[in-house]
Write a protein that holds these residues in place. Structure first.
Motif, PDB file in Angstrom:
ATOM      1  N   LEU A  37       0.090  -2.267  -0.883  1.00  0.00           N
ATOM      2  CA  LEU A  37       0.094  -2.758  -2.258  1.00  0.00           C
ATOM      3  C   LEU A  37       1.413  -3.471  -2.577  1.00  0.00           C
ATOM      4  N   PHE A  38       2.520  -2.904  -2.132  1.00  0.00           N
ATOM      5  CA  PHE A  38       3.827  -3.540  -2.314  1.00  0.00           C
ATOM      6  C   PHE A  38       3.837  -4.939  -1.684  1.00  0.00           C
ATOM      7  N   ILE A  39       3.285  -5.050  -0.484  1.00  0.00           N
ATOM      8  CA  ILE A  39       3.283  -6.335   0.228  1.00  0.00           C
ATOM      9  C   ILE A  39       2.519  -7.389  -0.563  1.00  0.00           C
ATOM     10  N   VAL A  40       1.292  -7.074  -0.988  1.00  0.00           N
ATOM     11  CA  VAL A  40       0.482  -8.086  -1.680  1.00  0.00           C
ATOM     12  C   VAL A  40       1.034  -8.418  -3.060  1.00  0.00           C
ATOM     13  N   GLN A  41       1.720  -7.488  -3.684  1.00  0.00           N
ATOM     14  CA  GLN A  41       2.269  -7.748  -5.015  1.00  0.00           C
ATOM     15  C   GLN A  41       3.584  -8.526  -4.963  1.00  0.00           C
ATOM     16  N   ASN A  42       4.268  -8.505  -3.817  1.00  0.00           N
ATOM     17  CA  ASN A  42       5.569  -9.144  -3.709  1.00  0.00           C
ATOM     18  C   ASN A  42       5.611 -10.395  -2.835  1.00  0.00           C
ATOM     19  N   TYR A  43       4.550 -10.629  -2.050  1.00  0.00           N
ATOM     20  CA  TYR A  43       4.524 -11.792  -1.163  1.00  0.00           C
ATOM     21  C   TYR A  43       3.223 -12.570  -1.361  1.00  0.00           C
ATOM     22  N   GLN A  44       3.300 -13.882  -1.154  1.00  0.00           N
ATOM     23  CA  GLN A  44       2.164 -14.767  -1.402  1.00  0.00           C
ATOM     24  C   GLN A  44       1.228 -14.844  -0.194  1.00  0.00           C
ATOM     25  N   GLU A  45      -0.048 -15.129  -0.502  1.00  0.00           N
ATOM     26  CA  GLU A  45      -1.079 -15.444   0.483  1.00  0.00           C
ATOM     27  C   GLU A  45      -1.203 -14.413   1.606  1.00  0.00           C
ATOM     28  N   ILE A  46      -1.328 -13.160   1.236  1.00  0.00           N
ATOM     29  CA  ILE A  46      -1.516 -12.099   2.217  1.00  0.00           C
ATOM     30  C   ILE A  46      -3.011 -11.952   2.486  1.00  0.00           C
ATOM     31  N   LYS A  47      -3.389 -12.127   3.720  1.00  0.00           N
ATOM     32  CA  LYS A  47      -4.797 -12.036   4.123  1.00  0.00           C
ATOM     33  C   LYS A  47      -5.075 -10.786   4.962  1.00  0.00           C
ATOM     34  N   GLU A  48      -4.060 -10.370   5.742  1.00  0.00           N
ATOM     35  CA  GLU A  48      -4.281  -9.283   6.685  1.00  0.00           C
ATOM     36  C   GLU A  48      -3.002  -8.466   6.866  1.00  0.00           C
ATOM     37  N   ILE A  49      -3.172  -7.143   6.882  1.00  0.00           N
ATOM     38  CA  ILE A  49      -2.060  -6.227   7.141  1.00  0.00           C
ATOM     39  C   ILE A  49      -2.525  -5.232   8.183  1.00  0.00           C
ATOM     40  N   GLU A  50      -1.737  -5.087   9.239  1.00  0.00           N
ATOM     41  CA  GLU A  50      -2.070  -4.117  10.280  1.00  0.00           C
ATOM     42  C   GLU A  50      -0.892  -3.155  10.466  1.00  0.00           C
ATOM     43  N   PHE A  51      -1.183  -1.878  10.361  1.00  0.00           N
ATOM     44  CA  PHE A  51      -0.148  -0.855  10.488  1.00  0.00           C
ATOM     45  C   PHE A  51      -0.135  -0.254  11.877  1.00  0.00           C
ATOM     46  N   GLY A  52       1.064   0.039  12.360  1.00  0.00           N
ATOM     47  CA  GLY A  52       1.220   0.858  13.549  1.00  0.00           C
ATOM     48  C   GLY A  52       1.230   2.317  13.116  1.00  0.00           C
ATOM     49  N   GLU A  53       1.553   3.189  14.047  1.00  0.00           N
ATOM     50  CA  GLU A  53       1.626   4.614  13.733  1.00  0.00           C
ATOM     51  C   GLU A  53       3.026   4.962  13.229  1.00  0.00           C
ATOM     52  N   PHE A  54       3.092   5.931  12.339  1.00  0.00           N
ATOM     53  CA  PHE A  54       4.381   6.421  11.871  1.00  0.00           C
ATOM     54  C   PHE A  54       5.107   7.119  13.007  1.00  0.00           C
ATOM     55  N   SER A  55       6.424   7.009  12.995  1.00  0.00           N
ATOM     56  CA  SER A  55       7.250   7.798  13.902  1.00  0.00           C
ATOM     57  C   SER A  55       8.363   8.422  13.074  1.00  0.00           C
ATOM     58  N   GLN A  56       8.849   9.561  13.532  1.00  0.00           N
ATOM     59  CA  GLN A  56       9.900  10.257  12.811  1.00  0.00           C
ATOM     60  C   GLN A  56      11.075  10.496  13.742  1.00  0.00           C
ATOM     61  N   ILE A  57      12.268  10.253  13.231  1.00  0.00           N
ATOM     62  CA  ILE A  57      13.484  10.576  13.972  1.00  0.00           C
ATOM     63  C   ILE A  57      13.833  12.016  13.618  1.00  0.00           C
ATOM     64  N   LYS A  58      13.731  12.906  14.583  1.00  0.00           N
ATOM     65  CA  LYS A  58      13.910  14.344  14.324  1.00  0.00           C
ATOM     66  C   LYS A  58      15.305  14.669  13.799  1.00  0.00           C
ATOM     67  N   GLU A  59      16.332  13.983  14.311  1.00  0.00           N
ATOM     68  CA  GLU A  59      17.707  14.292  13.901  1.00  0.00           C
ATOM     69  C   GLU A  59      17.944  14.015  12.420  1.00  0.00           C
ATOM     70  N   THR A  60      17.365  12.937  11.897  1.00  0.00           N
ATOM     71  CA  THR A  60      17.599  12.565  10.499  1.00  0.00           C
ATOM     72  C   THR A  60      16.425  12.903   9.595  1.00  0.00           C
ATOM     73  N   GLY A  61      15.249  13.073  10.182  1.00  0.00           N
ATOM     74  CA  GLY A  61      14.055  13.347   9.393  1.00  0.00           C
ATOM     75  C   GLY A  61      13.432  12.096   8.795  1.00  0.00           C
ATOM     76  N   SER A  62      14.016  10.921   9.053  1.00  0.00           N
ATOM     77  CA  SER A  62      13.483   9.686   8.478  1.00  0.00           C
ATOM     78  C   SER A  62      12.242   9.218   9.232  1.00  0.00           C
ATOM     79  N   TRP A  63      11.407   8.469   8.521  1.00  0.00           N
ATOM     80  CA  TRP A  63      10.124   7.988   9.035  1.00  0.00           C
ATOM     81  C   TRP A  63      10.134   6.468   9.124  1.00  0.00           C
TER      82      TRP A  63
END
Length: 131
Positions: A43-69
């Protein structure tokens, strides 16, 4: 002796079921939060950038040391963007990073919150696929 063995086995089986059930629920809750975050990012992508036709996501990964995703998206088959989050709890708290050579999107002059995902092919990855 036989009753003691049955009792001990019953306790062990019960403990295994409880621990296994909690682990399963933790995984399912994480997968559900990941999907919610991916929807927020799309939703952020389509609301902030023009002419979005397709979005493909990879899998989430987490860095165990920092907990960030982190999750990598490919937008319109030609723009690669990585979204970084400190936690999956705050769906709208993310930062994006990209290589200028792999980014071909034009930013909207003004965020358009009335745009939704109805005209965008979004592949959330994994078992979720296209929605």
């Amino acid at each position: 002796m036989n009753k003691k063995v049955v009792l001990v086995l019953g306790i062990i089986i019960t403990l295994c079921l409880v621990v296994g059930g909690k682990y399963y629920m933790k995984i399912k809750n994480t997968e559900q939060r990941e999907l919610e975050v991916k929807k927020e990012i799309a939703l952020f992508i389509v609301q902030n950038y023009q002419e979005i036709k397709e979005i493909e996501f990879g899998e989430f990964s987490q860095i165990k040391e920092t907990g960030s995703w982190h999750v990598v998206t490919t937008i319109n088959s030609n723009s690669v963007v990585q979204f970084d989050l400190n936690t999956l709890e705050k769906k709208d708290d993310f930062h994006l990073a990209y290589n200028e050579n792999d980014f071909h999107l034009e930013k909207r002059a003004k965020k358009n919150i009335s745009i939704d995902l109805s005209n965008v092919n979004v592949n959330y990855g994994g078992e979720y696929g296209n929605r």
